[in-house]
Design a protein around this motif. Structure first.
Motif, PDB file in Angstrom:
ATOM      1  N   GLU A 150       0.698  -1.079   0.133  1.00 16.65           N
ATOM      2  CA  GLU A 150       0.068   0.201  -0.178  1.00 16.65           C
ATOM      3  C   GLU A 150       0.991   0.864   0.152  1.00 16.65           C
ATOM      4  OE1 GLU A 150      -1.259  -1.085   3.773  1.00 16.65           O
ATOM      5  OE2 GLU A 150      -3.217  -0.721   3.129  1.00 16.65           O
ATOM      6  N   MET A 151       2.248   1.462   1.074  1.00  9.93           N
ATOM      7  CA  MET A 151       2.604   2.361   0.824  1.00  9.93           C
ATOM      8  C   MET A 151       4.271   2.440  -0.583  1.00  9.93           C
ATOM      9  SD  MET A 151       2.081   4.105   3.099  1.00  9.93           S
ATOM     10  CE  MET A 151       4.039   5.277   4.352  1.00  9.93           C
ATOM     11  N   GLY A 152       3.932   1.646  -1.336  1.00  2.26           N
ATOM     12  CA  GLY A 152       4.610   1.858  -1.947  1.00  2.26           C
ATOM     13  C   GLY A 152       6.164   1.371  -2.347  1.00  2.26           C
ATOM     14  N   GLY A 153       6.746  -0.264  -1.292  1.00  2.00           N
ATOM     15  CA  GLY A 153       8.292   0.147  -1.046  1.00  2.00           C
ATOM     16  C   GLY A 153       7.969  -1.074   0.893  1.00  2.00           C
ATOM     17  N   HIS A 154       9.209   0.057   1.044  1.00  2.00           N
ATOM     18  CA  HIS A 154       9.680  -0.963   2.514  1.00  2.00           C
ATOM     19  C   HIS A 154       9.244   0.259   3.790  1.00  2.00           C
ATOM     20  CE1 HIS A 154      10.844  -4.034   0.215  1.00  2.00           C
ATOM     21  NE2 HIS A 154      11.561  -4.739   1.238  1.00  2.00           N
ATOM     22  N   VAL A 155       8.829   0.302   4.335  1.00  2.00           N
ATOM     23  CA  VAL A 155       8.592   0.890   5.746  1.00  2.00           C
ATOM     24  C   VAL A 155       9.385   0.582   6.558  1.00  2.00           C
ATOM     25  CG1 VAL A 155       7.049   2.617   7.615  1.00  2.00           C
ATOM     26  CG2 VAL A 155       5.944   0.975   5.412  1.00  2.00           C
ATOM     27  N   TRP A 156       9.735   2.195   6.996  1.00  2.00           N
ATOM     28  CA  TRP A 156      11.085   1.844   7.756  1.00  2.00           C
ATOM     29  C   TRP A 156      10.367   1.650   9.407  1.00  2.00           C
ATOM     30  CZ3 TRP A 156      15.997   4.419   7.352  1.00  2.00           C
ATOM     31  CH2 TRP A 156      17.127   4.291   8.538  1.00  2.00           C
ATOM     32  N   THR A 157      11.031   0.165   9.947  1.00  2.00           N
ATOM     33  CA  THR A 157      10.435  -0.324  10.873  1.00  2.00           C
ATOM     34  C   THR A 157      11.355  -0.738  12.199  1.00  2.00           C
ATOM     35  OG1 THR A 157      10.171  -2.237  10.087  1.00  2.00           O
ATOM     36  CG2 THR A 157       8.510  -0.866   9.812  1.00  2.00           C
ATOM     37  N   THR A 158      12.156   0.312  12.848  1.00  2.00           N
ATOM     38  CA  THR A 158      12.882   0.037  13.438  1.00  2.00           C
ATOM     39  C   THR A 158      12.922  -1.800  14.690  1.00  2.00           C
ATOM     40  OG1 THR A 158      14.032   2.018  13.963  1.00  2.00           O
ATOM     41  CG2 THR A 158      14.661   0.357  15.211  1.00  2.00           C
ATOM     42  N   PHE A 159      11.551  -1.632  15.082  1.00  2.00           N
ATOM     43  CA  PHE A 159      11.233  -2.604  16.209  1.00  2.00           C
ATOM     44  C   PHE A 159      10.620  -3.770  15.036  1.00  2.00           C
ATOM     45  CE2 PHE A 159      12.330   1.938  18.709  1.00  2.00           C
ATOM     46  CZ  PHE A 159      13.250   0.890  18.830  1.00  2.00           C
ATOM     47  N   TYR A 160       9.669  -4.077  15.635  1.00  2.00           N
ATOM     48  CA  TYR A 160       8.773  -5.037  14.907  1.00  2.00           C
ATOM     49  C   TYR A 160       7.766  -4.582  14.038  1.00  2.00           C
ATOM     50  CZ  TYR A 160       9.001  -8.108  18.948  1.00  2.00           C
ATOM     51  OH  TYR A 160       9.286  -9.543  20.522  1.00  2.00           O
TER      52      TYR A 160
END
Ligand code: GLC
Length: 613
Positions: free
Chosen positions: A228-238
């Motif tokens: 949905e965001m068209g890429g990889h979302v930054w998620t440091t934790f979970y």
């Protein structure tokens, strides 16, 4: 008609004057710190103009009931250094069911000598796994299972009327992927897409190689694919915790609004969760960057205008040299920070019966500015991260402590190993009772109980605020059954997040029981810690080497009387020669030892707090 005299101004007018004065004192800090971060951004002029207006409006709207405490603390900035600010941290549901349940338990906490409450995150989390509430869906609602915003305000009011305070977690680095901002972002709203960080898959792989995983086993990597965001979302934790994009000044302003909103409910302090991770920059580990410190300082300065009685606590479980800058330059950043280095060093020193690592960390932590205070602790809801001591101890020491407490080497500890980033040593999980080696059925005279009380005795003698983790005051055991709950089984930290056992707590008056033995010792520590000011004890704790490896010692020499804390890390009695000034006429505030002829004998795991005449 109101009559104006030189000494008595109507409340609203005196508040206006105070706001003007505070604005003149602190706005330049906001302007300069944020110019360093956002000054080159085309949105800068509009942003800083709006921020100025909103800070002034928020300051004018500060609830009248909260203004006296603001004024009192502002007039006495050294209130932070006052002794005896014992703090208690807990999950509200596990301690007392809900917020109204917490209100019913205030006498228990007062009896223990507690002055501040820090319930772990209680704002509305996402459904299902929320990393213990650290994935917030709505910062303006209380988790409905715990109560309402009215209940939170009522708790804050109760505390204020008892001269106590409430510190809340503000999870400022990330939101739940179900937060309204993330929902709008996923629906394609460009303004909210810019609240998060989305990169193409190749960049995610490149950046991942630079970053240090927090949960390498359960949540490897720091990016999560999101079509949905068209890429990889930054998620440091979970994967469900989406990092906020602090390069967007609107994120800074929104989070300030959250702080102001909660402060208006009567909250007196904020734990800035995962503070080191706010700013991201290619080519770095994205931890503890200068922009992160600047953002925190700007929040502090804004609160100094709007709600000066409110404190900020840095949750930065990093090496001490990266934690110290959270206290800020000039007028300051965070008022408090977790003394993670000293906490971890205490466990290392206890394992080795050698105070060396403690002395190295205490010397570094004494470099804190005098206007700020350490939050000194023994355990919390997270794992003990040995890797954070890498600057002060060789890898082999970290590995030895990790094995000692994690169950790989024979030892008194009953803790368990936890995941670690590549190249590091496993962290450790377990309640303090477990790590100190209290076995089921043992009483208050056991060696494990003595070890636990010893560590708490040390942190109560240091300068700063002593923090008690829920249940340690009665030696509460691990929750080994967490593994049967599918929502918690995947995260070993639930081992040390048990339900409070009120049946066991009933025994707190019985000295012979484990619970009573510990509770009474905790209460004595809180009572005596509170009196340190009266005794003329002040100033930073500095390590003392008395030439006996197993004797941990520090002194505080900033007040009218000298103070020397001595702790025997070993299970055998030991005698030490006392430094000049403590040999003759000094008294032990804890009443357990008596110096004779220039020396002192400490029993196994014994503790003394000596003050000079
Ligand atoms: C902090 C919390 C920890 C949580 C993490 C992500 O380190 O103490 O429990 O998992 O932040 O929010």
């Amino acid at each position: 008609m109101t009559s104006l005299t030189a000494t008595a101004l109507p409340d609203d007018l005196s508040h206006d004057l105070a706001v003007t004065r505070r604005f003149e004192a602190h706005w330049p800090t906001i302007q300069s710190r944020l110019a360093g971060v956002y000054g080159q951004d085309p949105r800068w002029t509009g942003f800083i103009t709006r921020l100025r207006q909103s800070v002034l409006a928020a300051a004018a709207a500060r609830p009248a009931a909260l203004q006296p405490l603001d004024a009192e603390r502002e007039a006495r900035p050294d209130w932070l250094a006052a002794s005896g600010q014992t703090t208690y941290t807990f999950y509200a549901d596990r301690f007392a069911g809900d917020l109204n349940g917490v209100r019913q338990r205030l006498d228990y906490l007062t009896d223990l000598g507690v002055r501040w409450l820090h319930p772990l995150p209680l704002l509305e989390p996402r459904e299902g796994d929320s990393d213990g509430g650290f994935a917030v869906k709505d910062y303006r609602q209380v988790d409905p299972r715990l109560g309402t915003m009215q209940d939170l305000s009522a708790l804050a009011d109760d505390l204020r009327s008892r001269g106590m305070g409430l510190i809340l977690d503000v999870v400022c680095n990330h939101t739940a992927r179900e937060h309204a901002w993330a929902v709008a972002a996923r629906a394609g709203d460009p303004a909210y897409r810019d609240f998060y960080i989305v990169v193409p898959p190749e960049e995610a792989a490149r950046r991942d190689a630079e970053l240090i995983d927090v949960f390498p086993d359960t949540a490897p990597g720091s990016f999560t694919p999101c079509p949905e965001m068209g890429g990889h979302v930054w998620t440091t934790f979970y994967p469900f915790q989406w990092d906020l994009n602090y390069a967007n000044p609107a994120v800074f302003a929104e989070m300030l609004d959250v702080l102001v909103f909660l402060a208006a409910q009567g909250v007196q302090g904020f734990r800035l969760d995962s503070a080191p991770f706010l700013w991201k920059q290619a080519g770095t580990t994205c931890r503890n960057l200068p922009q992160t410190y600047a953002i925190v300082e700007a929040w502090r300065a804004a609160l100094s205008i709007i709600a000066p009685g409110v404190v900020l606590v840095a949750e930065a479980i990093e090496s001490l040299e990266d934690v110290l800058p959270f206290f800020g330059e000039g007028s300051g950043g965070c008022d408090l920070a977790y003394n993670n280095g000293v906490m971890t060093a205490l466990w290392g020193a206890l394992a080795d019966e050698d105070a060396g690592i403690f002395r190295r960390c205490l010397s570094a932590s004494a470099g804190k500015p005098s206007r700020a205070a350490w939050l000194n602790y023994v355990r919390c809801h997270d794992d003990v991260i040995w890797n954070a001591l890498a600057t002060y101890a060789p890898h082999e020491d970290l590995a030895r402590w990790s094995r000692f407490y994690g169950g790989q080497d024979p030892s008194f500890s009953r803790g368990r190993a936890f995941q670690t980033a590549a190249g590091g040593v496993p962290s450790t999980n377990g309640m303090a009772a477990s790590l100190a080696g209290i076995a089921p059925g043992e009483n208050g005279a056991s060696a494990g109980a003595a070890r636990l009380a010893l560590l708490y005795g040390i942190i109560h003698g240091l300068d700063g605020w002593p923090l008690i983790y829920m249940g340690d005051e009665i030696g509460l055991a691990d929750d080994a059954l967490y593994a049967d709950d599918p929502l918690r089984a995947g995260d070993g930290r639930w081992l040390h997040r048990p339900m409070m056992d009120w049946t066991l707590a009933e025994r707190r008056g019985d000295q012979a029981s484990l619970e009573g033995g510990l509770f009474q010792r905790f209460r004595t520590l809180a009572d005596q810690a509170r009196k340190l000011d009266e005794h003329g004890v002040a100033g930073p704790a500095r390590p003392v080497d008395l030439g006996v490896a197993s004797v941990l010692a520090f002194e505080r020499t900033g007040g009218a009387r000298g103070f020397l804390c001595l702790a025997n890390l070993s299970g055998a009695a030991v005698s030490v020669d006392l430094p000049h000034g403590f040999g003759v006429g000094a008294t032990d505030l804890l009443g357990a030892t008596s110096p004779k002829g220039g020396s002192l004998t400490l029993p196994a795991h014994g503790l003394a707090w000596l003050v000079t005449l």
